[in-house]
Design an enzyme around this catalytic site. Structure first.
Site, short mmCIF file in Angstrom:
data_model
loop_
_atom_site.label_atom_id
_atom_site.label_comp_id
_atom_site.label_asym_id
_atom_site.label_seq_id
_atom_site.Cartn_x
_atom_site.Cartn_y
_atom_site.Cartn_z
N PRO A 2 0.83 -1.16 0.00
CG PRO A 2 -0.63 -1.54 1.70
CD PRO A 2 0.48 -2.14 0.97
CD GLU A 3 2.37 4.53 -4.06
OE1 GLU A 3 2.70 5.66 -3.66
OE2 GLU A 3 2.49 4.15 -5.23
#
Length: 275
Positions: A2-3
């Site tokens: 995930p960013e």
DNA sequence: CTTTGCACCTGTTGGC
DNA sequence: TGCCAACAGGTGCAAA
């Protein structure tokens, strides 16, 4: 992983359910993450009450207040990690590595197929921890501005995209959003960071903030492995402008999007809009 | 000091 | 259809 938008979405999803709750038990089923999950983690957590959940860069910091000091459970989701809260945890599936059980059987479950993630226990001040201390500016803080980017890149010939992804400068900008922000700013990813004017860097600061903010507002990107902490798949409605769109027409000018590689990561840009 | 490339690990995808 | 190489959200670290 995930960013940053997904990490922030996870934080917002998980915190309200757990803050104020006491840990009844912790179970580590596989300690082999990026660094081994510390052997004493279960005992350290047991009986502690969660005081809050903070985020620094893409790290989640679970704060456990104690009589003497606040200790921190440091969690990074790596590339494929996710956290979910269950009212009653279902049977463990492959890649479910850690369960932290709170009052009322509320269970925080960590899953990470690739095991690039991190789960560490920090006693006392987490800000001085070697993983946290060197981190650069938070993108939404006032510290992140054109002047700071200007100073931080003078005399450097690294491509601006790589500079943007350098955690010592600014944190939380991963591959997807680096591509998207550079498109919004009209800057070619290969431009030498040290040669960009202050004006263009100011545009980049705005572009980074707006790109991340839009993604957070949309609840994080849709990722194969990402499931919102509430159980709903993250639904990032705002389609990518360039990421993953090699050969497709630019949404602004119709020119075909180009793909190259920088630092072993895919870069996408519009050769007409980005100079 | 800066820059580059590798490493960690598993799952999915695309080409043949 | 099946097989296998290439690639995927990150980032610390060693080497150049």
């Amino acid at each position: 992983m995930p960013e940053l938008p997904e990490v922030e979405t996870t934080r917002r999803g998980v915190a309200p359910a757990l803050v104020g709750k006491r840990v009844v038990a912790a179970h580590v089923y596989d300690r082999r993450l990026r660094w081994p999950v510390p052997a004493g983690l279960e005992r350290a957590l047991e009986g502690r009450t969660l005081a809050g959940v903070d985020r620094r860069s893409k790290y989640l910091l679970f704060r456990f207040a104690g009589a003497l000091a606040t200790d921190t459970l440091l969690v990074h989701l790596g590339m494929t990690g996710s956290l979910r809260v269950y009212k009653r945890a279902p049977a463990r599936k492959p890649h479910d590595h850690v369960d932290i059980v709170f009052d009322g059987k509320l269970t925080l479950r960590y899953r990470d197929p690739r095991r690039f993630g991190t789960m560490l226990w920090i006693e006392g001040d987490a800000a001085t921890h070697p993983l946290i201390a060197p981190l650069g500016a938070e993108p939404f803080s006032t510290a992140f501005d054109a002047g700071m980017l200007h100073r931080g890149t003078r005399g450097r010939r690294v491509a601006i995209k790589l500079a943007l992804m350098d955690n010592k400068l600014v944190v939380g900008v991963g591959n997807i959003y680096a591509n998207e922000a550079l498109f919004r700013a009209g800057i070619r990813p290969t431009k030498a960071a040290g040669r960009l004017s202050r004006e263009r860097l100011a545009a980049l600061v705005d572009a980074v903030r707006s790109t991340l903010a839009d993604a957070i507002a949309a609840g994080g990107s849709t990722l194969r492995d990402y499931v919102g902490s509430g159980g709903d798949p993250g639904a990032f409605q705002l389609g990518y402008a360039v990421y993953g769109r090699e050969g497709a027409p630019c949404r602004t000018c119709g020119t075909r999007i180009k793909a190259i590689r920088q630092g072993q990561r895919s870069t996408y840009y519009c050769p007409r809009c980005q100079t």
